[in-house]
Design a protein around this motif. Structure first.
Motif, mmCIF file in Angstrom:
data_model
loop_
_atom_site.group_PDB
_atom_site.id
_atom_site.type_symbol
_atom_site.label_atom_id
_atom_site.label_comp_id
_atom_site.label_asym_id
_atom_site.label_seq_id
_atom_site.Cartn_x
_atom_site.Cartn_y
_atom_site.Cartn_z
ATOM 1 N N GLU A 115 1.074 -1.776 -7.684
ATOM 2 C CA GLU A 115 0.389 -2.414 -7.540
ATOM 3 C C GLU A 115 -0.162 -4.330 -8.596
ATOM 4 O OE1 GLU A 115 -3.803 -3.724 -6.629
ATOM 5 O OE2 GLU A 115 -3.043 -3.213 -8.328
ATOM 6 N N GLU A 116 -0.580 -3.728 -9.284
ATOM 7 C CA GLU A 116 -0.371 -5.048 -10.806
ATOM 8 C C GLU A 116 0.430 -6.182 -10.193
ATOM 9 O OE1 GLU A 116 -0.709 -3.208 -13.832
ATOM 10 O OE2 GLU A 116 -2.662 -2.997 -13.939
ATOM 11 N N ILE A 117 1.851 -5.824 -9.930
ATOM 12 C CA ILE A 117 3.077 -6.490 -9.778
ATOM 13 C C ILE A 117 3.074 -7.085 -8.480
ATOM 14 C CG2 ILE A 117 5.178 -6.798 -9.932
ATOM 15 C CD1 ILE A 117 5.725 -4.840 -11.641
ATOM 16 N N TYR A 118 2.900 -6.647 -7.104
ATOM 17 C CA TYR A 118 2.815 -7.587 -6.116
ATOM 18 C C TYR A 118 1.512 -7.497 -5.527
ATOM 19 C CZ TYR A 118 6.035 -3.971 -4.298
ATOM 20 O OH TYR A 118 7.366 -3.255 -4.073
ATOM 21 N N ARG A 119 0.313 -7.884 -6.207
ATOM 22 C CA ARG A 119 -0.891 -8.702 -5.798
ATOM 23 C C ARG A 119 -1.017 -9.639 -7.168
ATOM 24 N NH1 ARG A 119 -5.781 -7.999 -9.200
ATOM 25 N NH2 ARG A 119 -4.382 -5.659 -9.639
ATOM 26 N N THR A 120 -0.015 -10.061 -8.367
ATOM 27 C CA THR A 120 -0.701 -10.968 -9.358
ATOM 28 C C THR A 120 0.226 -12.149 -9.842
ATOM 29 O OG1 THR A 120 -0.275 -9.515 -11.161
ATOM 30 C CG2 THR A 120 -2.644 -9.695 -10.915
ATOM 31 N N LYS A 122 3.762 -11.156 -8.095
ATOM 32 C CA LYS A 122 4.747 -11.454 -6.359
ATOM 33 C C LYS A 122 3.111 -12.377 -4.982
ATOM 34 C CE LYS A 122 8.506 -10.050 -6.858
ATOM 35 N NZ LYS A 122 9.571 -11.006 -6.669
ATOM 36 N N LYS A 123 1.947 -11.968 -5.509
ATOM 37 C CA LYS A 123 1.192 -12.510 -4.381
ATOM 38 C C LYS A 123 1.601 -11.966 -3.199
ATOM 39 C CE LYS A 123 0.060 -15.674 -7.497
ATOM 40 N NZ LYS A 123 -1.193 -15.230 -8.782
ATOM 41 N N ASP A 124 1.588 -10.623 -2.793
ATOM 42 C CA ASP A 124 1.665 -9.547 -1.970
ATOM 43 C C ASP A 124 1.089 -8.816 -1.644
ATOM 44 O OD1 ASP A 124 2.796 -8.499 0.560
ATOM 45 O OD2 ASP A 124 4.654 -8.962 -0.113
ATOM 46 N N ARG A 129 -1.600 -3.387 -1.027
ATOM 47 C CA ARG A 129 -2.211 -2.625 -0.359
ATOM 48 C C ARG A 129 -1.637 -0.716 0.062
ATOM 49 N NH1 ARG A 129 -3.618 -0.898 4.469
ATOM 50 N NH2 ARG A 129 -2.923 -2.500 5.271
ATOM 51 N N ARG A 130 -0.454 -1.203 0.546
ATOM 52 C CA ARG A 130 0.570 -0.156 1.136
ATOM 53 C C ARG A 130 1.090 1.073 0.209
ATOM 54 N NH1 ARG A 130 5.145 -2.472 3.394
ATOM 55 N NH2 ARG A 130 4.200 -4.760 3.025
#
Length: 155
Positions: A115-120, A122-124, A129-130
């Motif tokens: 979640e941290e990687i995708y949010r911060t 990858k900006k996804d 959320r998934r």
């Protein structure tokens, strides 16, 4: 092969002692010339000096490195730059934990990191959320997921 770290002080002391003895006794032999035993002493010191270097570089240091890796579990050495995992390798590794069905603790920690990687990075936010939704379905009462449950309840 030269090591990136400095060699132990004992190894340096032995090199200095036998190097100095070799050169010193050779100079005495050249100056005295009457006693060939000085050349023998100089040659012996030179052989010991050379043998010490050979043993140090090809026996003592490699065996010491091997013993350190055995007893320390390789924890004292870091992998070369080309061997370190990339961000994509890390994502695949963490996603593998979620797909294979690892222990709950491992899955929850993997999901939080993803979640941290995708949010911060990858900006996804949708993928982030998934991932959170997936672990919230599997472990709705997990204490580590409290902040995600609270955020879901608010919004």
């Amino acid at each position: 092969m030269r090591r990136p770290y400095s060699q132990p002080r004992v190894a340096t002391a032995v090199r200095v002692i036998f190097g100095t003895a070799t050169v010193g006794t050779f100079l005495v032999a050249v100056l005295v010339r009457e006693d060939p035993r000085w050349f023998v002493v100089s040659g012996t010191c030179g052989l010991i000096w050379w043998g010490w270097d050979l043993l140090l570089e090809h026996v003592f240091l490699p065996v010491g490195d091997w013993l350190m890796s055995v007893f320390a579990g390789g924890a004292l050495t870091s992998p070369p730059a080309g061997v370190r995992p990339t961000l994509e390798d890390t994502i695949r590794f963490l996603e593998g934990h979620l797909e294979r069905g690892a222990s709950p603790r491992v899955e929850i920690n993997a999901a939080i990191r993803l979640e941290e990687i995708y949010r911060t990075v990858k900006k996804d936010p949708e993928r982030a959320r998934r991932v959170v939704d997936l672990v919230l379905e599997r472990y709705p009462d997990a204490p580590k997921l409290k902040r995600f449950r609270d955020a879901r309840a608010r919004g």
